[in-house]
Design a protein around this motif. Structure first.
Motif, PDB file in Angstrom:
ATOM      1  N   ILE A  87       0.616  -1.281   0.095  1.00 20.66           N
ATOM      2  CA  ILE A  87       0.066  -0.034  -0.080  1.00 20.66           C
ATOM      3  C   ILE A  87       0.905   1.337  -0.066  1.00 20.66           C
ATOM      4  N   VAL A  88       1.730   1.290   1.001  1.00 21.84           N
ATOM      5  CA  VAL A  88       2.650   2.625   0.903  1.00 21.84           C
ATOM      6  C   VAL A  88       3.432   2.804  -0.381  1.00 21.84           C
ATOM      7  N   GLU A  89       3.924   1.517  -1.049  1.00 19.74           N
ATOM      8  CA  GLU A  89       4.616   1.762  -2.208  1.00 19.74           C
ATOM      9  C   GLU A  89       3.832   2.323  -3.332  1.00 19.74           C
ATOM     10  N   THR A  90       2.682   2.189  -3.321  1.00 25.03           N
ATOM     11  CA  THR A  90       1.696   2.790  -4.456  1.00 25.03           C
ATOM     12  C   THR A  90       1.285   4.005  -4.187  1.00 25.03           C
ATOM     13  N   ASP A  91       1.735   4.635  -3.332  1.00 28.39           N
ATOM     14  CA  ASP A  91       1.652   6.143  -2.975  1.00 28.39           C
ATOM     15  C   ASP A  91       3.066   6.853  -2.888  1.00 28.39           C
ATOM     16  N   PRO A  92       3.621   7.269  -4.180  1.00 27.01           N
ATOM     17  CA  PRO A  92       4.969   7.698  -4.255  1.00 27.01           C
ATOM     18  C   PRO A  92       5.553   8.707  -3.020  1.00 27.01           C
ATOM     19  N   SER A  93       4.774   9.699  -2.802  1.00 29.21           N
ATOM     20  CA  SER A  93       5.028  10.673  -1.564  1.00 29.21           C
ATOM     21  C   SER A  93       5.143  10.013  -0.381  1.00 29.21           C
ATOM     22  N   LEU A  94       4.070   9.264  -0.041  1.00 32.33           N
ATOM     23  CA  LEU A  94       4.162   8.438   1.371  1.00 32.33           C
ATOM     24  C   LEU A  94       5.159   7.546   1.496  1.00 32.33           C
ATOM     25  N   ALA A  95       5.540   6.684   0.261  1.00 31.12           N
ATOM     26  CA  ALA A  95       6.757   6.097   0.293  1.00 31.12           C
ATOM     27  C   ALA A  95       8.083   6.925   0.563  1.00 31.12           C
ATOM     28  N   ALA A  96       8.236   7.849   0.150  1.00 32.57           N
ATOM     29  CA  ALA A  96       9.297   8.863   0.257  1.00 32.57           C
ATOM     30  C   ALA A  96       9.695   9.132   1.496  1.00 32.57           C
ATOM     31  N   GLN A  97       8.405   9.618   2.349  1.00 33.62           N
ATOM     32  CA  GLN A  97       8.248  10.006   3.700  1.00 33.62           C
ATOM     33  C   GLN A  97       8.577   9.045   4.597  1.00 33.62           C
ATOM     34  N   VAL A  98       8.217   7.696   4.315  1.00 32.01           N
ATOM     35  CA  VAL A  98       8.441   6.709   5.260  1.00 32.01           C
ATOM     36  C   VAL A  98       9.771   6.569   5.325  1.00 32.01           C
ATOM     37  N   VAL A  99      10.635   6.151   4.236  1.00 31.42           N
ATOM     38  CA  VAL A  99      11.848   5.900   4.108  1.00 31.42           C
ATOM     39  C   VAL A  99      12.636   7.225   4.753  1.00 31.42           C
ATOM     40  N   SER A 100      12.276   8.158   4.344  1.00 31.45           N
ATOM     41  CA  SER A 100      13.254   9.516   5.198  1.00 31.45           C
ATOM     42  C   SER A 100      13.100   9.447   6.700  1.00 31.45           C
ATOM     43  N   TRP A 101      11.696   9.296   7.100  1.00 31.99           N
ATOM     44  CA  TRP A 101      11.659   9.050   8.493  1.00 31.99           C
ATOM     45  C   TRP A 101      12.492   7.767   9.129  1.00 31.99           C
ATOM     46  N   ALA A 102      12.358   6.661   8.672  1.00 24.53           N
ATOM     47  CA  ALA A 102      13.308   5.535   8.924  1.00 24.53           C
ATOM     48  C   ALA A 102      14.972   5.924   9.103  1.00 24.53           C
ATOM     49  N   ALA A 103      15.305   6.783   7.924  1.00 24.44           N
ATOM     50  CA  ALA A 103      16.654   7.156   7.601  1.00 24.44           C
ATOM     51  C   ALA A 103      17.157   8.232   8.544  1.00 24.44           C
ATOM     52  N   SER A 104      15.963   8.999   9.203  1.00 29.04           N
ATOM     53  CA  SER A 104      16.399  10.259   9.833  1.00 29.04           C
ATOM     54  C   SER A 104      17.471   9.982  10.947  1.00 29.04           C
ATOM     55  N   PRO A 105      18.354  10.894  11.369  1.00 27.24           N
ATOM     56  CA  PRO A 105      19.272  10.714  12.344  1.00 27.24           C
ATOM     57  C   PRO A 105      18.591  10.327  13.990  1.00 27.24           C
ATOM     58  N   TYR A 106      17.269  10.679  13.915  1.00 25.68           N
ATOM     59  CA  TYR A 106      16.359  10.543  14.963  1.00 25.68           C
ATOM     60  C   TYR A 106      16.287   8.979  15.312  1.00 25.68           C
ATOM     61  N   TYR A 107      16.325   8.110  14.280  1.00 24.73           N
ATOM     62  CA  TYR A 107      16.395   6.728  14.793  1.00 24.73           C
ATOM     63  C   TYR A 107      17.811   6.049  14.542  1.00 24.73           C
ATOM     64  N   SER A 108      18.758   6.782  14.101  1.00 29.48           N
ATOM     65  CA  SER A 108      20.001   6.313  13.917  1.00 29.48           C
ATOM     66  C   SER A 108      20.221   4.843  13.311  1.00 29.48           C
ATOM     67  N   ALA A 109      19.219   4.530  12.277  1.00 33.62           N
ATOM     68  CA  ALA A 109      19.386   3.164  11.898  1.00 33.62           C
ATOM     69  C   ALA A 109      20.640   2.740  11.299  1.00 33.62           C
ATOM     70  N   PRO A 110      21.244   1.625  11.421  1.00 37.42           N
ATOM     71  CA  PRO A 110      22.540   1.298  10.957  1.00 37.42           C
ATOM     72  C   PRO A 110      22.287   1.026   9.474  1.00 37.42           C
ATOM     73  N   GLY A 111      23.170   1.074   8.521  1.00 36.65           N
ATOM     74  CA  GLY A 111      23.079   1.013   7.382  1.00 36.65           C
ATOM     75  C   GLY A 111      22.187   1.772   6.429  1.00 36.65           C
ATOM     76  N   LYS A 112      22.093   1.558   5.195  1.00 36.08           N
ATOM     77  CA  LYS A 112      21.284   2.413   4.301  1.00 36.08           C
ATOM     78  C   LYS A 112      19.775   1.692   4.401  1.00 36.08           C
ATOM     79  N   ILE A 113      18.940   2.416   4.412  1.00 36.67           N
ATOM     80  CA  ILE A 113      17.283   1.975   4.257  1.00 36.67           C
ATOM     81  C   ILE A 113      17.050   1.963   2.731  1.00 36.67           C
ATOM     82  N   LYS A 114      16.778   0.479   2.408  1.00 39.26           N
ATOM     83  CA  LYS A 114      16.868   0.209   0.762  1.00 39.26           C
ATOM     84  C   LYS A 114      15.284   0.254   0.352  1.00 39.26           C
ATOM     85  N   SER A 115      14.538  -0.170   1.280  1.00 45.65           N
ATOM     86  CA  SER A 115      13.106  -0.116   0.763  1.00 45.65           C
ATOM     87  C   SER A 115      12.105  -0.052   1.672  1.00 45.65           C
TER      88      SER A 115
END
Length: 468
Positions: free
Chosen positions: A221-249
């Protein structure tokens, strides 16, 4: 500390009799103390208004709402509150902390609310936060000279009471009937003439009630909405969550960083928020809509973590309540544009007042009633409907009340750090007890959020449509 010199010289010129009452200020409470103390004492406070013809000073009781429309009717002008910067400049030039509630303090035309003149004695803000002045009725009248006495304020207390005698739907339909050109139709969502829910939001709401839903359903569902998909990835990749490695999908963002529940609620909150247009104007210093939503969601997430496991409400629901807590603000600007404009002006002239009282005065309903009615129509979870509706009522004890109380606590704690509008008030101990939340842990949570403010601002910018 003596009364400010500018005030002393004004009063001695007028040969005024008064007493000075020093007030012990609790340093820990200083940030909310002054406004609240004025209100508790029912003291006189002062506001500076202006228009193209110049400035006017207005004096009214701190436990009342200044009725800007009544002031403008009285003077036949189009006055609005001076900006916080201009008020600060005024205070610096007169060497005071706040605008003294004394006529002619800067030689300005002064309006005084009639209720003040009728009291046997009156406490007055003298511009110094450590003391008030006390006048007898006659002494106060003697300094009014050519001030205009008129009815320009309404008591706050009745406006702050939640009216539970009639249903929210009835009150909303009444407001629509009275205040807009909209035709009242049989169903509330038709009456409010709001845009339909996006396809994405409808699919997520269905997914939320499907017990067999899994990560791939959500990712799809998220992938079918490009702006939503970009925001979820950006959220997960933000320094706030400091996730190890790159978020690929999206799948990666769900599995490795945010979790199913969080992405489901984040996606739902974002797609609902985009149903309505962000207002172009707002009260002085109002924080952008998405920035406030992100701060609240992150704060509530932290507060839930601080609650012992046995008493914790659902993380996802609490997070969604935080993200949508101010959704009624969007509805207000979309459905009642002229009244939204009046709300902004009243909020500027009444910084000591919460939005509920202003909205009840102008419309007879609050943004919380609008938001929870709409959430109900959109088949949102009952936790969200209740959380949004009772977020300003710390005494509410019905089912799901803990979601409302979490919003209440988060809002009050963030106010201390200058986030949000309205008076700075402490959180009653009873609310902490109801939530099984330790006040110290709650305060530490908010301090951590404030420390991460740059990361959160970055996330909020990603959510804000360009041009807003």
């Amino acid at each position: 500390m003596p009364v400010p010199t500018s005030v002393q010289s004004l009063l001695s010129k007028q040969n005024a009799h008064y007493q000075v009452s020093a007030i012990p200020v609790d340093e820990n409470e200083r940030s909310h103390w002054h406004d609240q103390h004025l209100r508790n004492m029912s003291a006189a406070k002062s506001v500076i208004l202006q228009d193209t013809n110049g400035r006017v000073q207005v004096i009214h009781s701190a436990d009342s709402l200044l009725d800007l429309k009544a002031v403008n009717r009285q003077l036949g002008r189009d006055l609005h509150a001076a900006s916080p910067e201009e008020v600060h400049k005024f205070c610096v030039s007169h060497n005071v902390h706040s605008v003294p509630a004394l006529p002619k303090v800067a030689g300005l035309l002064t309006l005084v609310d009639r209720s003040l003149v009728e009291r046997n004695e009156l406490w007055v803000d003298c511009g110094d936060e450590a003391q008030l002045l006390r006048f007898s009725r006659d002494d106060f009248r003697n300094i009014l000279e050519d001030a205009q006495i008129c009815d320009i304020a309404v008591p706050l207390l009745p406006l702050e009471q939640d009216d539970s005698n009639s249903s929210d739907s009835e009150q909303i339909l009444g407001a629509v009937r009275n205040f807009t050109q909209l035709r009242v139709k049989q169903r509330l969502e038709e009456t409010l003439e709001l845009p339909p829910l996006s396809d994405t939001a409808q699919r997520i709401i269905k997914l939320r009630v499907n017990p067999n839903a899994d990560i791939s359903d959500l990712a799809q569902i998220v992938e079918t909405d490009p702006s939503l998909a970009a925001q979820v990835v950006s959220w997960a990749a933000s320094p706030y969550y400091s996730a190890p490695g790159k978020i690929k999908s999206i799948h990666d963002a769900i599995v490795r960083v945010l979790g199913f529940d969080m992405v489901l609620n984040l996606a739902l909150g974002l797609s609902l928020g985009k149903t309505l247009t962000l207002p172009k104007e707002g009260p002085h210093g109002v924080m952008p809509y998405w920035q406030q939503a992100v701060y609240m969601a992150a704060t509530i997430e932290g507060l839930v973590t601080a609650i012992p496991r046995d008493h914790r409400p659902s993380f996802g629901m609490a997070y969604l309540c935080g993200l949508l807590h101010n959704f009624g603000y969007l509805i207000l600007s979309e459905v009642f544009p002229p009244y939204y404009h009046s709300y902004c002006q009243f909020a500027d002239a009444n910084p000591h007042v919460g939005h509920n009282a202003i909205e009840r005065h102008l419309l007879g309903i609050t943004r919380e009633q609008l938001a929870s009615a709409l959430m109900s129509l959109w088949s949102m979870p009952e936790e969200v409907v209740v959380g949004l509706r009772y977020q300003n009522n710390p005494h509410y004890q019905g089912e799901h009340s803990q979601y409302a109380k979490l919003i209440f606590v988060a809002q009050r704690l963030l106010r201390y750090h200058g986030i949000g509008r309205g008076p700075k008030l402490p959180v009653p101990q009873q609310v902490y007890d109801d939530l099984h939340l330790d006040p110290e842990k709650a305060n530490n949570t908010v301090a951590n959020i404030i420390e991460s403010s740059e990361d959160l601002k970055h996330i909020a910018c990603e959510l804000t449509p360009h041009g807003h």
